[in-house]
Design an enzyme around this catalytic site. Structure first.
Site, PDB file in Angstrom:
ATOM      1  N   ARG A  14       0.813  -1.230  -0.084  1.00 47.57           N
ATOM      2  CA  ARG A  14       0.005   0.064  -0.063  1.00 47.57           C
ATOM      3  C   ARG A  14       0.920   1.269  -0.008  1.00 47.57           C
ATOM      4  NH1 ARG A  14      -2.902  -3.609   3.283  1.00 47.57           N
ATOM      5  NH2 ARG A  14      -1.280  -3.529   4.835  1.00 47.57           N
ATOM      6  N   HIS A 155      -6.799   2.375  12.849  1.00 39.99           N
ATOM      7  CA  HIS A 155      -6.201   2.026  11.606  1.00 39.99           C
ATOM      8  C   HIS A 155      -6.929   0.900  10.778  1.00 39.99           C
ATOM      9  CE1 HIS A 155      -2.475   4.104  13.217  1.00 39.99           C
ATOM     10  NE2 HIS A 155      -2.206   3.963  11.941  1.00 39.99           N
ATOM     11  N   LYS A 159      -3.100  -3.967   9.381  1.00 37.13           N
ATOM     12  CA  LYS A 159      -1.846  -3.487  10.103  1.00 37.13           C
ATOM     13  C   LYS A 159      -1.476  -4.434  10.818  1.00 37.13           C
ATOM     14  CE  LYS A 159      -0.042   0.451  12.638  1.00 37.13           C
ATOM     15  NZ  LYS A 159       1.021   0.344  11.767  1.00 37.13           N
TER      16      LYS A 159
HETATM   17  N1  LIG Z   1       6.068   6.182   8.529  1.00 38.37           N
HETATM   18  C1  LIG Z   1       4.711   6.331   7.855  1.00 38.37           C
HETATM   19  O1  LIG Z   1       4.156   7.446   7.631  1.00 38.37           O
HETATM   20  C2  LIG Z   1       3.607   5.094   7.376  1.00 38.37           C
HETATM   21  C3  LIG Z   1       4.347   3.815   7.874  1.00 38.37           C
HETATM   22  N2  LIG Z   1       3.834   2.780   7.440  1.00 38.37           N
HETATM   23  C4  LIG Z   1       4.355   1.560   7.850  1.00 38.37           C
HETATM   24  O2  LIG Z   1       4.791   1.066   6.613  1.00 38.37           O
HETATM   25  C5  LIG Z   1       4.939  -0.479   6.735  1.00 38.37           C
HETATM   26  C6  LIG Z   1       4.107  -0.624   5.463  1.00 38.37           C
HETATM   27  O3  LIG Z   1       2.806  -0.580   5.284  1.00 38.37           O
HETATM   28  P1  LIG Z   1       1.884  -1.102   4.322  1.00 38.37           P
HETATM   29  O4  LIG Z   1       2.222  -0.508   2.937  1.00 38.37           O
HETATM   30  O5  LIG Z   1       0.403  -0.689   4.766  1.00 38.37           O
HETATM   31  O6  LIG Z   1       1.972  -2.642   4.074  1.00 38.37           O
HETATM   32  P2  LIG Z   1       1.814  -3.803   3.018  1.00 38.37           P
HETATM   33  O7  LIG Z   1       1.576  -4.889   3.683  1.00 38.37           O
HETATM   34  O8  LIG Z   1       0.695  -3.035   2.213  1.00 38.37           O
HETATM   35  O9  LIG Z   1       3.251  -3.612   2.214  1.00 38.37           O
HETATM   36  C7  LIG Z   1       4.391  -4.223   2.830  1.00 38.37           C
HETATM   37  C8  LIG Z   1       5.167  -4.934   1.618  1.00 38.37           C
HETATM   38  O10 LIG Z   1       6.411  -5.305   2.184  1.00 38.37           O
HETATM   39  C9  LIG Z   1       6.585  -6.579   1.355  1.00 38.37           C
HETATM   40  N3  LIG Z   1       7.423  -7.573   2.108  1.00 38.37           N
HETATM   41  C10 LIG Z   1       7.021  -8.160   3.142  1.00 38.37           C
HETATM   42  N4  LIG Z   1       8.108  -8.808   3.617  1.00 38.37           N
HETATM   43  C11 LIG Z   1       9.196  -8.786   2.491  1.00 38.37           C
HETATM   44  C12 LIG Z   1      10.599  -9.059   2.484  1.00 38.37           C
HETATM   45  N5  LIG Z   1      11.184 -10.106   3.241  1.00 38.37           N
HETATM   46  N6  LIG Z   1      11.224  -8.490   1.422  1.00 38.37           N
HETATM   47  C13 LIG Z   1      10.916  -7.639   0.601  1.00 38.37           C
HETATM   48  N7  LIG Z   1       9.587  -7.128   0.644  1.00 38.37           N
HETATM   49  C14 LIG Z   1       8.705  -7.676   1.740  1.00 38.37           C
HETATM   50  C15 LIG Z   1       5.147  -7.175   0.875  1.00 38.37           C
HETATM   51  O11 LIG Z   1       5.197  -8.061  -0.062  1.00 38.37           O
HETATM   52  C16 LIG Z   1       4.508  -5.902   0.826  1.00 38.37           C
HETATM   53  O12 LIG Z   1       4.443  -5.609  -0.732  1.00 38.37           O
HETATM   54  C17 LIG Z   1       4.248  -0.998   7.921  1.00 38.37           C
HETATM   55  O13 LIG Z   1       5.030  -0.968   8.962  1.00 38.37           O
HETATM   56  C18 LIG Z   1       3.293   0.416   8.251  1.00 38.37           C
HETATM   57  O14 LIG Z   1       3.158   0.385   9.500  1.00 38.37           O
HETATM   58  C19 LIG Z   1       2.238   2.869   6.770  1.00 38.37           C
HETATM   59  C20 LIG Z   1       1.868   4.207   6.463  1.00 38.37           C
HETATM   60  C21 LIG Z   1       2.641   5.300   6.879  1.00 38.37           C
HETATM   61  O1  LIG Z   2       0.104   0.935   9.008  1.00 36.11           O
HETATM   62  C1  LIG Z   2      -0.095   1.993   8.707  1.00 36.11           C
HETATM   63  O2  LIG Z   2      -1.139   2.223   7.928  1.00 36.11           O
HETATM   64  C2  LIG Z   2       0.334   3.222   9.454  1.00 36.11           C
HETATM   65  N1  LIG Z   2       1.516   3.220  10.164  1.00 36.11           N
HETATM   66  C3  LIG Z   2       2.089   3.922  10.786  1.00 36.11           C
HETATM   67  C4  LIG Z   2       2.015   3.856  12.351  1.00 36.11           C
HETATM   68  O3  LIG Z   2       2.243   2.656  12.815  1.00 36.11           O
HETATM   69  O4  LIG Z   2       2.055   4.758  13.030  1.00 36.11           O
HETATM   70  C5  LIG Z   2       1.797   5.417  10.416  1.00 36.11           C
HETATM   71  C6  LIG Z   2       0.483   5.582  10.129  1.00 36.11           C
HETATM   72  O5  LIG Z   2      -0.340   5.788  11.254  1.00 36.11           O
HETATM   73  C7  LIG Z   2       0.015   4.305   9.119  1.00 36.11           C
END
Ligand SMILES: NC(=O)C1=CN([C@@H]2O[C@H](COP(=O)(O)OP(=O)(O)OC[C@H]3O[C@@H](n4cnc5c(N)ncnc54)[C@H](O)[C@@H]3O)[C@@H](O)[C@H]2O)C=CC1
Ligand SMILES: O=C(O)C1=N[C@H](C(=O)O)C[C@H](O)C1
Length: 266
Positions: A14, A155, A159
């Site tokens: 995502r 969320h 997640k």
């Molecule tokens: N810092 C921020 O502003 C934000 C952080 N996040 C964080 O970002 C992370 C990802 O969130 P989403 O995109 O929603 O998750 P998602 O599940 O949609 O995407 C994760 C991706 O990582 C890949 N992946 C998993 N294991 C892997 C491996 N061994 N090697 C390579 N790729 C691998 C998956 O295939 C998938 O494409 C989460 O930890 C979430 O909490 C999410 C939104 C905002």
């Molecule tokens: O997993 C998410 O979606 C998000 N993860 C981050 C968090 O754990 O705070 C940032 C945002 O809230 C979206």
């Protein structure tokens, strides 16, 4: 123009796919590889629904960083993988910009020390949305006057980590301002375990997971005869992209690890 060469780990996810769309919009960024779980050797443009990048797909970070010359690794994967990717990137001298949440404080400390030892810039930000960073900063300020506080984070139900990285960071920032305090009645008992949520230094964090949600948080402060609620909503993952771009710009000039986007904002 010297473009910043970027690898995106988790590019099919995502957040990762949104990061590709962000890179596509910026002339000073170049995607040099995509890292994910499958399709090794194919091109990003071969995956339907993703931008038309000629970059090769890897499933192994070592192979990827040996094959391509990269400046920055954006990691948007899972807590365990994100930690390994960040460590490996620093070891290769590639600057990590990490959005992945769920790292332990020991892991954060270890990565901070490694980045300093190697002189490699890194940014780890639990939330890249500017509004969320302001919500956290305003909450820190409010805690000076209102030591009783509860955090409700909501969320989407895919997640993996709870509480969210944002909620943990908010509690850490509030702790910098607030004396340790056990909240609620001293004889309070949970008749159903978990009813009062997670306890961080007496503060309570409640995690909601539902389909339809993206990323939302309310920080509720209570005082005699009044409540203050500081609230932020991300309705779309585009909200995180300006913070990722800002972090890429900054990380090219850093030689230490910075934890939290608030430390990069003026
Ligand atoms: N810092 C921020 O502003 C934000 C952080 N996040 C964080 O970002 C992370 C990802 O969130 P989403 O995109 O929603 O998750 P998602 O599940 O949609 O995407 C994760 C991706 O990582 C890949 N992946 C998993 N294991 C892997 C491996 N061994 N090697 C390579 N790729 C691998 C998956 O295939 C998938 O494409 C989460 O930890 C979430 O909490 C999410 C939104 C905002
Ligand atoms: O997993 C998410 O979606 C998000 N993860 C981050 C968090 O754990 O705070 C940032 C945002 O809230 C979206």
């Amino acid at each position: 123009m010297n473009k910043v060469k970027v690898v995106v780990a988790g590019f099919r996810g995502r957040m990762g796919s949104e990061a590709l769309r962000m890179i596509e919009k910026h002339d000073d960024l170049e995607l040099v590889a995509g890292l994910d779980m499958d399709n090794a050797g194919q091109k990003v443009k071969d995956i339907s629904g993703l931008p038309d990048f000629d970059a090769t797909i890897y499933t192994d970070i070592n192979q990827c960083l040996q094959d391509v010359q990269a400046d920055v690794l954006i990691d948007l994967t899972t807590p365990e993988v994100g930690y390994l990717h960040t460590k490996t990137a620093i070891e290769y001298g590639v600057r990590p910009v990490v959005g992945t949440t769920g790292f332990t404080s020991e892991q954060l400390e270890e990565l901070t020390d490694l980045a300093e030892e190697r002189g490699v810039g890194a940014v780890i930000a639990p939330n890249f949305a500017i509004g969320a960073v302001l919500m956290m900063e305003f909450s820190k300020w409010a805690a000076k006057y209102f030591p009783d506080v509860e955090i409700i984070e909501k969320h989407h139900d895919q997640k993996l980590d709870a509480p969210s990285g944002t909620a943990v960071k908010t509690a850490e920032l509030i702790k910098e301002e607030r004396q340790s305090k056990q909240q609620g009645h001293p004889d309070e008992k949970e008749t159903i375990p978990g009813a009062r949520g997670a306890d961080v230094d007496g503060m309570h964090i409640h995690s909601v997971r539902l389909p339809g949600l993206v990323a939302h948080q309310e920080v509720i402060f209570g005082g005699p005869g009044e409540n203050l609620t500081i609230k932020h909503d991300s309705f779309h993952r585009e909200s995180f992209m300006s913070g990722i771009k800002l972090s890429i710009d900054h990380v090219m000039k850093l030689d230490i690890l910075v934890y939290g986007l608030e430390n990069l904002l003026e």
